[in-house]
Design a protein around this motif. Structure first.
Motif, PDB file in Angstrom:
ATOM      1  N   LEU A 182       0.835  -1.209   0.000  1.00 46.32           N
ATOM      2  CA  LEU A 182       0.000   0.000   0.000  1.00 46.32           C
ATOM      3  C   LEU A 182       0.865   1.253   0.000  1.00 46.32           C
ATOM      4  N   GLU A 183       1.962   1.222   0.754  1.00 45.31           N
ATOM      5  CA  GLU A 183       2.850   2.397   0.804  1.00 45.31           C
ATOM      6  C   GLU A 183       3.594   2.600  -0.509  1.00 45.31           C
ATOM      7  N   SER A 184       3.793   1.516  -1.259  1.00 46.49           N
ATOM      8  CA  SER A 184       4.528   1.649  -2.528  1.00 46.49           C
ATOM      9  C   SER A 184       3.749   2.459  -3.559  1.00 46.49           C
ATOM     10  N   VAL A 185       2.420   2.479  -3.426  1.00 45.64           N
ATOM     11  CA  VAL A 185       1.596   3.107  -4.466  1.00 45.64           C
ATOM     12  C   VAL A 185       1.929   4.581  -4.617  1.00 45.64           C
ATOM     13  N   ALA A 186       2.033   5.305  -3.503  1.00 39.42           N
ATOM     14  CA  ALA A 186       2.312   6.740  -3.571  1.00 39.42           C
ATOM     15  C   ALA A 186       3.655   7.001  -4.237  1.00 39.42           C
ATOM     16  N   VAL A 189       5.240   5.040  -6.396  1.00 44.13           N
ATOM     17  CA  VAL A 189       5.123   4.697  -7.823  1.00 44.13           C
ATOM     18  C   VAL A 189       4.444   5.818  -8.599  1.00 44.13           C
ATOM     19  N   VAL A 190       3.338   6.347  -8.048  1.00 45.02           N
ATOM     20  CA  VAL A 190       2.572   7.379  -8.753  1.00 45.02           C
ATOM     21  C   VAL A 190       3.351   8.682  -8.827  1.00 45.02           C
ATOM     22  N   ASP A 225       7.857   2.175 -12.531  1.00 47.68           N
ATOM     23  CA  ASP A 225       7.123   1.006 -13.036  1.00 47.68           C
ATOM     24  C   ASP A 225       6.263   0.450 -11.918  1.00 47.68           C
ATOM     25  N   ASP A 226       4.991   0.273 -12.192  1.00 44.81           N
ATOM     26  CA  ASP A 226       4.054  -0.204 -11.174  1.00 44.81           C
ATOM     27  C   ASP A 226       4.165  -1.720 -11.040  1.00 44.81           C
ATOM     28  N   ALA A 255      -5.280   8.648  -8.199  1.00 43.83           N
ATOM     29  CA  ALA A 255      -4.488   7.507  -8.693  1.00 43.83           C
ATOM     30  C   ALA A 255      -3.915   6.706  -7.529  1.00 43.83           C
ATOM     31  N   ILE A 256      -3.458   7.421  -6.491  1.00 46.95           N
ATOM     32  CA  ILE A 256      -2.907   6.732  -5.313  1.00 46.95           C
ATOM     33  C   ILE A 256      -3.989   5.909  -4.621  1.00 46.95           C
ATOM     34  N   GLN A 257      -5.151   6.517  -4.448  1.00 44.33           N
ATOM     35  CA  GLN A 257      -6.233   5.833  -3.749  1.00 44.33           C
ATOM     36  C   GLN A 257      -6.717   4.616  -4.534  1.00 44.33           C
TER      37      GLN A 257
END
Length: 1127
Positions: free
Chosen positions: A417-421, A423-424, A429-430, A486-488
């Motif tokens: 979950l923390e990686s998303v912010a 990455v965005v 690369d997601d 996008a993060i959410q």
């Protein structure tokens, strides 16, 4: 480019073009010249010239390459010449140790190849090529440069001995490798370890490049020794986590010494990262040593030493900051659980401390998700296997997994979950885009997550609620920030994947009713999210969330829908929701058993639910799997409506629909759902845009239409029966499309639209045809297609034969129509449909074959997609027709119909345009051609015997080459085809003296074949050699198939069989010759001069015993190497 080199300059120009030239034409010419040089009588002298006078390293490399190819030939050079080449190279590298590393490597490879090929060759009662070990010791006693060369020689030799050359007999390779293992490999390992001890005993000067190089080469040598295929298992390297190293029993002493493991742990701590990762690679192999090498106390002691080493590394983790070290250490940890049981691990004194350190290391690794992501797989493998072993641990020692497994799960969840912010915001690369890795990690996590499931469930509920609320706020916010949205959405996607994972984990771990209730809590939230996402379509959509939802739905289906539910869950009884309200609810609810309520005159009930649906019934009104199926189908229809332009979502949705449509019980439930009824009546592009032909869709996206119509037709079939009107209504959209195509064809406009429409129709019809497995339903489809619409497909093949995107779907449709699956093509006796269908297929195959050959020669990268793929589909269709038993082929000749003869001629023309190498190189082509040939030789030998001699020779040669194919489908088909041919010939010879007028035609056909074989006796002789070679020397995986034609070959060629027998026996030492002669006598004992079934079975039994006895007789190392029978 003629090769009459007069000067060194010309040779060096060739090297320049070959190795560093940028002009492709010059490089191709240089490659041709290289082949000519190898075949030239001057080859050795030119190589010597390049080595001694060449001014560049590339000149020396060319010489080494030529020598390597020269000594690798099937027919070897004379022994004296090979000895001279080996000695020359040894002297050359000894006198010039400063050569470029790639030149030294290439030259040493030549020595290794010579040594392996001549391992059993004897001169003056000594194995002349085994002296290389003694020669190397001279290098090791020299200066540092020479010592390095000596180690490289041993390393390359070990690697070469382990390398399987699939163009040579595998039994010969195994015999050499086994002999090398038993006579030399242990000594090489001991020597390498002693060198490492010497290096470690002195102060290490890591600035000295020569010393670094020596350490690296010695570690590589040890690794090659430990990677050796000791028992010939040829383990698949991709199955890295399942590997066990089968160390020979004679090596026990080395492994029992604690100093051996300590040496490599010390090297890891002493060396720089490039070298220390090699030390860890060696430790990975040490950790993978087979359990049976030790007694139980020895195994416990060995494991204790490994665990101490792990503890030391984790207490001094500086080296793990290097990605290479980190990766090898993760592999090392995974191998510990692969080879040792949890019950053994917990008995180790340091276990509590080490499991704590490993847990902390894993948590740190998961938190730093961007660092070496490919290594996480091994850590998750370790924890997955540890947790899966918990129910089987009998030890009283605490395993502590209930403490650490939830922490691992929590770390994975929070880190993702923390990686998303990151990455965005950083535009990285997601990880979610790499679905293969994501699915692999989630499948490992599912087992870990069910340990102390309450903690995992509580965390997920909390995170899901929090993120869902934030997402709803953003949706209703007037000023949405794109980045925040996008993060959410990324976090929600991860959470949905994770919920699907833990729900799916129910099948891998012992669960309770409380766990099922928790699954219901989590599932409620995802179903609510589905509702929220779908109400916002098409304006508010997110591909990643949709793919995650489909993952969740599939996991829920596997766990809680249909038969699976009854197997895994227990029902519970809940109070009636209508009680005390004055409402009679027994007619409103499903799954109800009525009871007399307290209110007279009203029927009340107790609701029988499964635990997973208890919470879902309160929140969503979902009380059982019927309601869930309605939700599934509503979601599927929604996706197909609104995600038409997103191929990943559409294909995953259709895969889910297909999975749902496979089971009969589910099908019966599905057809009652309104969404399914809607799909069956409205499968048009108006409702489902992905069925459109707009230019915005790529032709490859059309592939998903086959899956859609397969599932849809299965649903239609449930209640179809013999209702032709219902079938006509279902086919109406396709009827409209075909009528449109017919009109456009007649008016000759918008040809591109027609082509796209036909591609779609062909894919649709193939899906429908695949699902129609009864005679009644298939007949409906055939009557719908013939005679109106099949000619349209024929015209498409004529017009667009050079466009595989169009021809491939049409040919595949025809191949599917020809399949007599479940006897669906067994039409009524008064029906000509079987013949009519074959005639249409014949026209199409003939048209395609004629047109495709007009394309001429094609480049290597174009030949398969443009030509061979279509040919393989035609062969597959023809094979289905010949083996389908729904056409009487004798009728065609009887009534002067040439469709059968035409298609056979088309088969021959297409075959002659394909090289033998391509037949075997392209798997789909070989798997369609050889089974087709089997059908032709079984039922149509008159056609085979009528072939022109060059064509017949081509066919027989293709059989001969296919006999040695690695693919058992191919080799077994070749054996069967050969058996039919040999049997036909044998019977003809047996009947030759009993000629009568009524069998004159058959006699003439047999005479043609006999005459051909008399003109080309080597054809059958070669095949007999191949089969005998396979039986005696190879790992024969289809022995029964090989035995059938072999008896006929022996009876037809007894003289040649005698020569083969004598050649093999005489190649062995005198003490063995009588044993082998007895083996051959036993082979033919009780076998008569006929090919009756009883006689064949007797021969097959004898052959099994013969193979075993021959293997025993040839096993001794003291013999000369047996000649393989193909030489």
């Amino acid at each position: 480019m003629a090769l009459h080199f007069q000067s060194l300059a010309e040779l060096e120009a060739l090297c320049t073009h070959l190795y560093i030239g940028t002009d492709l034409t010059q490089r191709i010419e240089a490659e041709k010249a290289l082949l000519e040089l190898i075949d030239s009588p001057e080859c050795l002298s030119k190589c010597q010239l390049l080595l001694e006078q060449g001014t560049t390293s590339y000149a020396q490399l060319l010489a080494a390459t030529c020598l390597s190819k020269l000594v690798s030939r099937v027919s070897p050079l004379p022994v004296e010449q090979r000895i001279d080449i080996r000695n020359y190279i040894l002297n050359y590298v000894a006198s010039q140790p400063k050569l470029a590393p790639f030149v030294i490597q290439a030259l040493i490879q030549v020595i290794a190849k010579i040594t392996k090929s001549g391992w059993f060759e004897v001169q003056k009662d000594r194995f002349v090529f085994r002296e290389i070990i003694a020669d190397v010791k001279t290098f090791l006693q020299g200066a540092m440069e020479h010592c390095i060369i000596g180690v490289i020689i041993l390393s390359e030799l070990t690697q070469e001995m382990n390398l399987v050359d699939y163009s040579r007999p595998s039994a010969k390779h195994r015999k050499i490798a086994t002999s090398f293992r038993d006579t030399s490999l242990k000594d090489i390992l001991v020597l390498a370890c002693s060198l490492l001890k010497e290096i470690l005993a002195k102060p290490l000067n890591l600035q000295d490049q020569d010393q670094q190089n020596l350490v690296m080469q010695v570690l590589k040598l040890v690794l090659n020794c430990l990677n050796f295929d000791f028992i010939g298992s040829s383990a698949d390297e991709s199955a890295d986590d399942l590997c066990t190293v089968q160390i020979p029993t004679t090596w026990r002493a080395i492994f029992l010494e604690p100093e051996t493991l300590d040496l490599f742990f010390n090297l890891y701590h002493s060396l720089p990262p490039l070298l220390s990762q090699l030390a860890l690679s060696c430790l990975v192999q040490f950790a993978s040593t087979r359990r049976s090498l030790f007694s139980s106390p020895e195994r416990a002691k060995y494991l204790g030493n490994l665990i101490k080493g792990v503890k030391r590394i984790l207490e001094n983790p500086q080296g793990l900051s290097d990605p290479g070290n980190y990766h090898e250490f993760c592999r090392f940890l995974a191998r510990l659980k692969t080879n040792y049981q949890l019950g053994e691990l917990v008995m180790v004194k340091e276990y509590p401390e080490v499991i704590r350190l490993i847990a902390n290391f894993t948590i740190t690794s998961l938190q730093h998700w961007e660092f070496a992501p490919n290594s996480v797989h091994y850590l998750l493998t370790l924890w997955q296997r540890m947790v899966a072993s918990v129910p089987f641990v009998k030890s009283t020692e605490p395993h502590l997994l209930d403490t650490y497994a939830p922490e691992i799960t929590k770390a994975f969840i929070t880190s993702r979950l923390e990686s998303v912010a990151v990455v965005v915001r950083d535009n990285l690369d997601d990880p979610l885009d790499d679905t293969t890795t994501v699915f692999q990690q989630l499948e490992q996590l599912c087992t870990v997550s069910r340990c102390e499931y309450e903690k995992t469930c509580t965390l997920l509920v909390q995170l899901f609620d929090q993120n869902a609320q934030n997402y709803q706020k953003l949706l209703h916010s007037a000023s949405r920030v794109t980045v925040d949205m996008a993060i959410q959405e990324g976090r929600l996607a991860w959470l949905v994947y994770l919920v699907g994972t833990v729900v799916g984990g129910r099948l891998t771990y012992t669960s309770t009713d409380e766990h099922d209730a928790m699954d219901g809590e989590l599932s409620c939230r995802v179903f609510q999210l589905i509702s929220l996402m779908d109400t916002g379509l098409p304006q508010c959509s997110n591909e990643k969330i949709e793919l995650a939802i489909l993952w969740f739905l599939d996991q829920f289906r596997k766990t809680y829908v249909g038969d699976q539910l009854q197997r895994t869950s227990k029902p519970v009884s809940l109070p009636c929701p209508g009680k005390n309200t004055g409402v009679d609810c027994h007619v409103l609810l499903q799954g109800i058993f009525p009871t007399q309520g307290s209110n007279p005159g009203l029927l009340h009930c107790r609701l029988i639910l499964y635990q997973v649906y208890a919470r879902m019934s309160e929140v969503l009104g979902i009380t059982d799997d019927n309601h869930v199926l309605e939700t599934f189908m509503t979601k599927i229809v929604t996706n197909l409506k609104y995600w038409g332009r997103c191929e990943p979502v559409i294909s995953r949705t259709l895969q889910f629909l297909n999975d749902l449509s496979v089971g009969y019980i589910l099908l019966k439930k599905l057809v009652k759902i309104d969404a399914v009824k809607f799909m069956l009546k409205n499968h048009t592009s108006e409702h489902f845009p992905f069925l459109g032909i707009s230019g915005s869709y790529s032709l490859s996206d059309f592939r998903c239409r086959t899956a859609f119509y397969t599932a849809l037709t299965r649903l239609l079939m449930v209640d179809l029966g013999e209702d032709e009107d219902e079938f006509e209504n279902f086919m109406l959209p396709l009827t409209v499309s075909f009528e449109t195509v017919l009109q456009i064809f007649n008016n000759n406009f918008k040809q591109e639209d027609v082509k796209r429409m036909l591609i779609g129709l062909a894919r649709d019809l193939r899906g429908i045809a695949f699902a129609l497995n009864t005679k009644t339903s298939y007949t409906m489809l055939f009557d719908w297609m013939y005679p109106t619409y099949l000619p349209i497909l024929q015209r498409a093949i004529e017009q667009w034969y050079g466009e595989p995107a169009c021809t491939t779907p049409i040919l595949k449709l025809m191949a599917e129509l020809m399949q007599n699956r479940s006897q669906r093509l067994n039409f009524d006796v008064s029906s000509p449909n079987g013949i009519l269908l074959f005639r249409e297929a014949s026209k199409m195959i003939c048209t395609y074959g004629t047109q495709i050959l007009s394309l001429g020669s094609l480049s290597k990268d174009q030949i398969y997609p443009m030509k061979l793929k279509g040919i393989s589909i035609c062969y597959s269709a023809l094979k289905s027709a010949l083996c389908g038993n729904y056409v009487s082929f004798g009728v065609f000749k009887l009534y002067g119909d040439n469709h059968f003869d035409n298609v056979l001629q088309a088969f021959v023309k297409m075959l002659l345009s394909v090289s033998h190498s391509d037949l075997l190189q392209y798997r789909k082509l070989s798997q369609s051609y050889y089974p087709l040939l089997e059908c032709l030789t079984q039922d149509h030998m008159s056609f085979i015997t009528s072939l022109d001699p060059p064509v017949l020779l081509y066919v027989l040669t293709s059989i001969s080459e296919g006999l040695t194919a690695l693919d058992t489908v191919v080799s077994s088909s070749c054996c069967t085809s050969l058996d039919y041919i040999v049997t036909y010939l044998f019977k003809h010879i047996a009947k030759e003296g009993k000629k009568s007028l009524r069998c004159r035609e058959a006699t003439q056909a047999g005479q043609r074949l006999l005459h051909f074989m008399q003109q080309n006796p080597e054809v059958l002789q070669q095949m007999m050699s191949v089969l005998m070679n396979t039986i005696v020397f190879e790992d024969c995986r289809n022995q029964w198939s090989v035995s059938r034609p072999l008896l006929g070959l022996i009876l037809l060629n007894e003289k040649y069989f005698g020569e083969l027998r004598a050649g093999l026996i005489n190649s062995q030492p005198l003490p063995k010759q009588e044993v082998l002669a007895q083996c051959f006598r036993n082979l033919m004992e009780g076998v008569e001069q006929n090919l009756s079934v009883k006689n064949r079975d007797r021969f097959t039994q004898n052959l099994s015993v013969f193979r075993r006895d021959m293997a025993e007789a040839l096993r001794s190392d003291g013999s000369t190497e047996p000649l393989d029978m193909m030489s």
